[in-house]
Design a protein around this motif. Structure first.
Motif, PDB file in Angstrom:
ATOM      1  N   ILE A   4       1.571  12.285  17.471  1.00 42.77           N
ATOM      2  CA  ILE A   4       0.427  13.598  17.558  1.00 42.77           C
ATOM      3  C   ILE A   4       0.784  14.843  17.377  1.00 42.77           C
ATOM      4  O   ILE A   4       0.337  15.533  16.836  1.00 42.77           O
ATOM      5  CB  ILE A   4      -0.544  13.217  18.908  1.00 42.77           C
ATOM      6  CG1 ILE A   4      -1.152  11.787  18.811  1.00 42.77           C
ATOM      7  CG2 ILE A   4      -1.501  14.419  19.209  1.00 42.77           C
ATOM      8  CD1 ILE A   4      -1.341  11.171  20.420  1.00 42.77           C
ATOM      9  N   ALA A   9      -1.214  11.067  25.862  1.00 45.89           N
ATOM     10  CA  ALA A   9      -0.558  10.220  24.964  1.00 45.89           C
ATOM     11  C   ALA A   9       0.251   9.188  26.195  1.00 45.89           C
ATOM     12  O   ALA A   9       0.976   9.761  26.732  1.00 45.89           O
ATOM     13  CB  ALA A   9       0.596  10.737  24.093  1.00 45.89           C
ATOM     14  N   HIS A  19       3.630   7.540  20.710  1.00 41.96           N
ATOM     15  CA  HIS A  19       2.060   8.555  20.766  1.00 41.96           C
ATOM     16  C   HIS A  19       2.441   9.845  20.358  1.00 41.96           C
ATOM     17  O   HIS A  19       1.767  10.585  19.716  1.00 41.96           O
ATOM     18  CB  HIS A  19       1.426   8.011  21.919  1.00 41.96           C
ATOM     19  CG  HIS A  19       0.554   6.697  21.382  1.00 41.96           C
ATOM     20  ND1 HIS A  19      -0.508   6.443  21.134  1.00 41.96           N
ATOM     21  CD2 HIS A  19       1.148   5.259  21.292  1.00 41.96           C
ATOM     22  CE1 HIS A  19      -0.947   5.243  21.052  1.00 41.96           C
ATOM     23  NE2 HIS A  19       0.229   4.248  21.230  1.00 41.96           N
ATOM     24  N   ARG A  20       3.199  10.299  21.534  1.00 39.78           N
ATOM     25  CA  ARG A  20       3.497  11.931  21.543  1.00 39.78           C
ATOM     26  C   ARG A  20       4.092  12.203  20.130  1.00 39.78           C
ATOM     27  O   ARG A  20       3.758  13.356  19.850  1.00 39.78           O
ATOM     28  CB  ARG A  20       4.351  12.171  22.818  1.00 39.78           C
ATOM     29  CG  ARG A  20       3.886  11.905  23.979  1.00 39.78           C
ATOM     30  CD  ARG A  20       4.438  12.667  25.333  1.00 39.78           C
ATOM     31  NE  ARG A  20       5.430  11.471  25.630  1.00 39.78           N
ATOM     32  CZ  ARG A  20       5.307  10.517  26.378  1.00 39.78           C
ATOM     33  NH1 ARG A  20       3.866  10.300  27.051  1.00 39.78           N
ATOM     34  NH2 ARG A  20       6.351   9.638  26.577  1.00 39.78           N
ATOM     35  N   LEU A  71      -1.278   4.134  15.591  1.00 40.98           N
ATOM     36  CA  LEU A  71      -1.426   4.231  17.221  1.00 40.98           C
ATOM     37  C   LEU A  71      -2.472   3.477  17.555  1.00 40.98           C
ATOM     38  O   LEU A  71      -2.412   2.891  18.611  1.00 40.98           O
ATOM     39  CB  LEU A  71      -1.402   5.687  17.420  1.00 40.98           C
ATOM     40  CG  LEU A  71      -0.053   6.776  16.947  1.00 40.98           C
ATOM     41  CD1 LEU A  71      -0.730   8.217  17.367  1.00 40.98           C
ATOM     42  CD2 LEU A  71       0.873   6.258  17.729  1.00 40.98           C
ATOM     43  N   TYR A  74      -9.049   7.827  25.423  1.00 48.60           N
ATOM     44  CA  TYR A  74      -7.918   7.860  24.493  1.00 48.60           C
ATOM     45  C   TYR A  74      -8.139   7.443  23.232  1.00 48.60           C
ATOM     46  O   TYR A  74      -7.675   7.829  22.218  1.00 48.60           O
ATOM     47  CB  TYR A  74      -6.546   7.824  25.333  1.00 48.60           C
ATOM     48  CG  TYR A  74      -5.452   8.215  24.332  1.00 48.60           C
ATOM     49  CD1 TYR A  74      -4.899   9.233  23.958  1.00 48.60           C
ATOM     50  CD2 TYR A  74      -4.525   7.007  23.831  1.00 48.60           C
ATOM     51  CE1 TYR A  74      -3.565   9.530  23.301  1.00 48.60           C
ATOM     52  CE2 TYR A  74      -3.491   7.200  23.080  1.00 48.60           C
ATOM     53  CZ  TYR A  74      -3.110   8.284  22.962  1.00 48.60           C
ATOM     54  OH  TYR A  74      -2.100   8.702  21.998  1.00 48.60           O
ATOM     55  N   LEU A  94      -2.705  14.965  22.726  1.00 45.27           N
ATOM     56  CA  LEU A  94      -1.471  15.033  23.170  1.00 45.27           C
ATOM     57  C   LEU A  94      -1.011  14.721  24.597  1.00 45.27           C
ATOM     58  O   LEU A  94      -0.133  14.054  25.073  1.00 45.27           O
ATOM     59  CB  LEU A  94      -0.536  15.951  22.700  1.00 45.27           C
ATOM     60  CG  LEU A  94       1.000  16.106  22.706  1.00 45.27           C
ATOM     61  CD1 LEU A  94       1.659  14.990  22.025  1.00 45.27           C
ATOM     62  CD2 LEU A  94       1.414  17.498  22.243  1.00 45.27           C
TER      63      LEU A  94
END
Length: 140
Positions: A47, A38, A43-44, A136, A85, A35
């Protein structure tokens, strides 16, 4: 005829519950680090959703463990290492798929409804998470 994957040893089911606890705690810690890396709001959002679900599963499995053993589980996790990532997102995707299969198999190993329901609930979420992590990954 149930259970489909019969386990004759109830202690084995308790070990599966303990393994689920370790897996959920590990995933939640892993996702908290993902997180922080991200790149954008989508994405945030995904996650964070998965991390919150893992914490919920951890609580449910811990209660299940306590119900059958009479004490809360004691555990230590080994943090997941990931080089970057994108690799972390792929690792999360694979872990979610493996967890979903594991939870399905445990669920089908017993006729105990409390155990079956707890593992089913988590299994469905794990499959949802795998879809999110796949999405993602494909945006990277």
């Amino acid at each position: 005829m149930l259970p489909i994957l019969k386990t004759d040893n109830f202690n084995q089911i308790i070990e599966y519950i303990y393994d689920a606890i370790i897996g959920e705690a590990t995933a939640a810690e892993f996702y908290s680090r993902l997180l922080n890396q991200a790149p954008d709001d989508l994405h945030r959002e995904f996650i964070k959703h998965a991390m919150e679900d893992e914490l919920d599963h951890l609580e449910r499995f811990s209660k299940l463990y306590c119900y059958y053993t009479g004490h809360m589980p004691m555990y230590v996790i080994t943090p997941v290492k990931f080089p970057n990532y994108k690799a972390g997102i792929l690792m999360a995707l694979k872990d979610e798929l493996e967890a979903g299969e594991f939870y399905r198999d445990v669920q089908m190993s017993t006729t105990d409804q409390y155990i079956r329901d707890t593992f089913y609930y988590a299994m469905v979420d794990e499959l949802e998470h795998s879809t999110m992590f796949s999405t993602l990954y494909n945006t990277l």
